[in-house]
Design a protein around this motif. Structure first.
Motif, PDB file in Angstrom:
ATOM      1  N   ASP A  13       0.860  -1.165   0.000  1.00 22.99           N
ATOM      2  CA  ASP A  13       0.000   0.000   0.000  1.00 22.99           C
ATOM      3  C   ASP A  13       0.912   1.235   0.000  1.00 22.99           C
ATOM      4  O   ASP A  13       2.128   1.123   0.209  1.00 22.99           O
ATOM      5  N   MET A  14       0.355   2.407  -0.220  1.00 18.60           N
ATOM      6  CA  MET A  14       1.199   3.608  -0.259  1.00 18.60           C
ATOM      7  C   MET A  14       0.974   4.503   0.961  1.00 18.60           C
ATOM      8  O   MET A  14       1.819   4.591   1.842  1.00 18.60           O
ATOM      9  N   ALA A 112       0.283  -1.220  -4.765  1.00 20.57           N
ATOM     10  CA  ALA A 112      -1.162  -1.420  -4.951  1.00 20.57           C
ATOM     11  C   ALA A 112      -1.885  -0.436  -4.042  1.00 20.57           C
ATOM     12  O   ALA A 112      -2.028  -0.670  -2.846  1.00 20.57           O
ATOM     13  N   THR A 113      -2.324   0.667  -4.616  1.00 20.46           N
ATOM     14  CA  THR A 113      -2.814   1.787  -3.820  1.00 20.46           C
ATOM     15  C   THR A 113      -4.095   2.377  -4.388  1.00 20.46           C
ATOM     16  O   THR A 113      -4.339   2.293  -5.593  1.00 20.46           O
ATOM     17  N   MET A 114      -4.872   2.991  -3.512  1.00 22.03           N
ATOM     18  CA  MET A 114      -6.036   3.749  -3.948  1.00 22.03           C
ATOM     19  C   MET A 114      -5.656   5.168  -4.353  1.00 22.03           C
ATOM     20  O   MET A 114      -6.509   5.957  -4.755  1.00 22.03           O
ATOM     21  N   ARG A 117      -2.612   8.768  -9.981  1.00 23.55           N
ATOM     22  CA  ARG A 117      -1.282   8.879 -10.566  1.00 23.55           C
ATOM     23  C   ARG A 117      -0.487  10.084 -10.062  1.00 23.55           C
ATOM     24  O   ARG A 117       0.702   9.937  -9.734  1.00 23.55           O
ATOM     25  N   PRO A 118      -1.078  11.286  -9.963  1.00 20.25           N
ATOM     26  CA  PRO A 118      -0.274  12.401  -9.431  1.00 20.25           C
ATOM     27  C   PRO A 118       0.244  12.150  -8.022  1.00 20.25           C
ATOM     28  O   PRO A 118       1.383  12.511  -7.700  1.00 20.25           O
ATOM     29  N   ASN A 119      -0.566  11.531  -7.171  1.00 22.48           N
ATOM     30  CA  ASN A 119      -0.098  11.240  -5.813  1.00 22.48           C
ATOM     31  C   ASN A 119       0.953  10.139  -5.800  1.00 22.48           C
ATOM     32  O   ASN A 119       1.896  10.172  -5.004  1.00 22.48           O
ATOM     33  N   ILE A 120       0.783   9.144  -6.671  1.00 22.31           N
ATOM     34  CA  ILE A 120       1.793   8.086  -6.783  1.00 22.31           C
ATOM     35  C   ILE A 120       3.128   8.685  -7.212  1.00 22.31           C
ATOM     36  O   ILE A 120       4.177   8.395  -6.627  1.00 22.31           O
ATOM     37  N   ASP A 121       3.096   9.532  -8.242  1.00 27.64           N
ATOM     38  CA  ASP A 121       4.321  10.183  -8.709  1.00 27.64           C
ATOM     39  C   ASP A 121       4.940  11.027  -7.600  1.00 27.64           C
ATOM     40  O   ASP A 121       6.167  11.040  -7.418  1.00 27.64           O
ATOM     41  N   VAL A 168       1.010  -8.810   1.704  1.00 26.44           N
ATOM     42  CA  VAL A 168       0.456  -7.461   1.587  1.00 26.44           C
ATOM     43  C   VAL A 168       0.897  -6.662   2.803  1.00 26.44           C
ATOM     44  O   VAL A 168       0.802  -7.146   3.936  1.00 26.44           O
ATOM     45  N   LEU A 169       1.382  -5.456   2.574  1.00 28.94           N
ATOM     46  CA  LEU A 169       1.734  -4.543   3.660  1.00 28.94           C
ATOM     47  C   LEU A 169       0.731  -3.409   3.685  1.00 28.94           C
ATOM     48  O   LEU A 169       0.598  -2.669   2.695  1.00 28.94           O
ATOM     49  N   GLU A 170       0.023  -3.253   4.786  1.00 29.28           N
ATOM     50  CA  GLU A 170      -1.096  -2.313   4.886  1.00 29.28           C
ATOM     51  C   GLU A 170      -1.163  -1.655   6.259  1.00 29.28           C
ATOM     52  O   GLU A 170      -0.699  -2.220   7.251  1.00 29.28           O
ATOM     53  N   ASP A 171      -1.782  -0.479   6.293  1.00 32.16           N
ATOM     54  CA  ASP A 171      -1.969   0.221   7.567  1.00 32.16           C
ATOM     55  C   ASP A 171      -3.426   0.360   7.963  1.00 32.16           C
ATOM     56  O   ASP A 171      -3.725   0.730   9.100  1.00 32.16           O
TER      57      ASP A 171
END
Length: 218
Positions: A13-14, A112-114, A117-121, A168-171
Motif C-alpha cells: 500500500d502507499m 497497490a494503492t487507492m 497517478r499524481p499522488n503516486i508520482d 500485503v503490507l497495509e496500515d
C-alpha cells in the motif's frame, strides 16, 4: 518469530505504509470539504474515509453527477494534500533499505494503492524509490476501492505468482480486509492503528516499521 518462508512478491500500500501521510490527507479533506460548505469533525470524516477518490467525492457530493466536475473536485482535494504534505514528506523508517534488501533476494515489489497517478508520482519520485517497483496499480485501474480486493488481485496478476506467495503490507482496516480477501498473508504496519486493532481486522502480524520487518530477511 520468523515466518516459515519468504514471499515471492510483496504488495505495498502507499499512504500510511510507504509514508505516514494519513494525517495530512485527513487535514486536506477537512479543509477541502469546509471550503465547499461541508463541515465534518475528524471522527465523522474517518467513518466515511474509504474507497477510491472517485467513490469518496461521489459520497460527499451526491448532487454532482457530471464526471468532469467530479474529477475536478477530486483533483482539487489531492492538490491541496500535496501542498500540505510536501514540506514534511519522508519514508516510514527503514523503507529504502528494506526495498534494497528484498531486491537483492529476488523478491518482487509491487505498489497497490487507492492513490491516483499524481499522488503516486509525488510519493515515489519524492522518495526516489520508483525503480524498486516491478508494477504500479493505482485508483485509475480499479472500479472498486478497498476493502474490495480488486487492486490486490490486479497486482497479483502483474506479479504472475499465486496469492499465497504474496505478502500485503497495509496500515488500514480496508486494506487489511482487501489483502486477506485476495488470499495473501497480510502484515499490518502501525502508523494508523494499534497492533490489537490491526490483528482484529485480520492482519496475520504487525510491525512498527520496515526496520522491524527487515529482521525477517536477515
Amino acid at each position: 518469530m520468523k515466518f516459515s518462508r519468504l514471499p515471492k512478491a510483496i504488495l505495498f500500500d502507499m499512504d500510511g505504509t510507504l509514508v505516514d501521510s494519513i494525517p495530512f490527507h485527513q487535514e486536506a479533506w477537512l479543509r477541502f470539504l469546509e471550503s465547499h460548505g461541508i463541515h465534518l469533525g475528524p471522527d465523522e470524516f474517518h467513518a466515511q474515509n474509504h474507497g477510491t477518490i472517485d467513490e469518496m467525492i461521489r459520497r460527499f457530493f451526491p448532487a454532482v453527477q457530471d464526471s468532469t466536475a467530479l474529477y475536478a473536485l477530486g483533483q482539487e482535494k489531492e492538490k491541496m494534500y500535496r501542498e500540505i504534505y510536501k514540506p514534511h514528506i519522508h519514508e516510514v523508517a527503514g523503507l529504502t533499505p528494506f526495498l534494497e534488501r528484498i531486491h537483492t533476494l529476488g523478491i518482487q515489489a509491487h505498489l497497490a494503492t487507492m492513490g491516483d497517478r499524481p499522488n503516486i508520482d509525488f510519493v515515489l519520485d519524492g522518495l526516489g524509490i520508483r525503480s524498486f517497483f516491478s508494477s504500479i496499480t493505482g485508483a485509475e485501474e480499479v472500479s472498486k476501492g478497498k476493502p474490495n480486493p480488486e487492486v490486490f488481485l490486479r497486482s497479483i496478476e502483474k506479479a504472475k505468482v499465486h496469492a499465497s506467495d504474496c505478502w500485503v503490507l497495509e496500515d488500514s482496516k480496508g486494506g487489511i480486509l482487501a489483502g486477506a480477501a485476495a488470499g495473501c498473508l497480510v502484515i499490518g504496519i502501525t502508523t494508523s492503528h494499534s497492533p490489537e486493532e490491526l490483528i482484529s481486522y485480520g492482519a496475520d502480524r504487525t510491525v512498527v516499521d520496515f526496520l522491524e520487518l527487515m529482521e525477517e530477511f536477515c
